[in-house]
Design an enzyme around this catalytic site. Structure first.
Site, PDB file in Angstrom:
ATOM      1  N   TYR A 148       0.651  -1.335   0.198  1.00 32.87           N
ATOM      2  CA  TYR A 148      -0.158   0.044   0.162  1.00 32.87           C
ATOM      3  C   TYR A 148       0.951   1.173  -0.014  1.00 32.87           C
ATOM      4  CZ  TYR A 148      -3.716   3.348   1.800  1.00 32.87           C
ATOM      5  OH  TYR A 148      -4.661   4.109   1.914  1.00 32.87           O
ATOM      6  N   ALA A 151       2.545   1.835  -3.338  1.00 30.05           N
ATOM      7  CA  ALA A 151       1.940   2.347  -4.662  1.00 30.05           C
ATOM      8  C   ALA A 151       1.420   3.755  -4.150  1.00 30.05           C
ATOM      9  CB  ALA A 151       0.351   1.505  -4.486  1.00 30.05           C
TER      10      ALA A 151
END
Ligand code: NAP
Length: 242
Positions: A148, A151
């Protein structure tokens, strides 16, 4: 007429944003695997699209984007909101396919959508804007949530790249770190095991101490301060300053 494209409208922040924009008479294209029963009306169009299937995104959006452009909107705003916190897990224990799927939804998909947005709207519409919804995780490594974070860090560079490459006077690209919001994503994260997500106690504490903000409250600040007001090109905004 004002247009908006919001990804991830089935629940959480994306649903709240789409609902508010419709209430303010925006023409809204919602993009995602599912819509929400709370989203309806003549100004709403849902485009079914699994953002994990990156190669299919352009084909799904080509027609709806062209239709919106043909209606000659005064402004168009893309909110790259959809994201997934899955999978959690410490590096060394992740499956390659899960790594690929996570980066597809959280990084490749918003890049593909921004690319098409630039092609269709940036030079053609008087005012166009891309808001990339990031997270404090772009800056701080959170054990168990590396994919997460990776990204979101990339997504913030997407904003900066858009700002560097596109000089149309009415175009803005910005990043938003929206704070901690009371959505299904938070429910998912705080229900993980300590083994998979060593930092899970922090998320449990956000909830227990009542720090989560309702999505409608966050959405209203975003629409008032980042969608309809002037913003600084390329800037990262945090919820606390909205
Ligand atoms: N909640 C927080 O505290 C928090 C904090 C910082 C940043 N953010 C960011 O804020 C944004 C909204 O988060 P949220 O809390 O509202 O998350 P959420 O409640 O989990 O909702 C995520 C949305 O993204 C969609 N989505 C996920 N995977 C998808 C896929 N493969 N294809 C299409 N749509 C997909 C979901 O649709 P489905 O129903 O199909 O799954 C859902 O509509 C995200 O970018 C998140 O990273 C949230």
């Amino acid at each position: 007429m004002h247009g908006a494209i919001v990804t991830g409208v089935s629940k959480g922040l994306g649903e709240a944003l789409a609902r508010l924009l419709l209430a303010r008479d925006f023409r809204v294209i919602g993009v995602g695997r599912n819509s929400s029963p709370r989203l309806a009306g003549g100004g709403y169009r849902f485009v079914a699209c699994d953002l994990g299937d990156v190669a299919g995104i352009d084909a799904a959006l080509e027609g709806p984007f062209a239709e919106l452009a043909a209606a000659k909107p005064a402004t168009v705003c893309l909110i790259n909101n959809a994201a997934s916190a899955e999978p959690v897990g410490v590096l060394g224990h992740l499956e390659a396919a899960a790594i690929e799927a996570s980066l597809a939804v959280n990084l490749a998909a918003p890049t593909v959508i921004a690319n098409r947005f630039c092609r269709v709207f940036v030079e053609q519409v008087p005012e166009s804007r891309i808001i990339n919804v990031s997270s404090g995780a772009a800056q701080s490594a959170i054990p168990g949530a590396s994919l997460y974070s990776i990204a979101k860090a990339g997504l913030e560079m997407l904003t900066r790249s858009l700002a560097a490459e596109h000089r149309a006077p009415g175009f803005r690209a910005i990043t938003l770190r929206p704070g901690i919001i009371d959505t299904p994503m938070q429910t998912f994260i705080r229900s993980q095991s300590q083994e998979l997500l060593p930092s899970v106690a922090m998320f449990q504490d956000f909830h227990a101490s009542g720090r989560l903000v309702p999505p409608d409250v966050v959405a209203a600040r975003i629409v008032d301060r980042l969608v309809t007001a002037d913003v600084d090109q390329g800037r990262t905004y945090s919820y606390t300053e909205l």
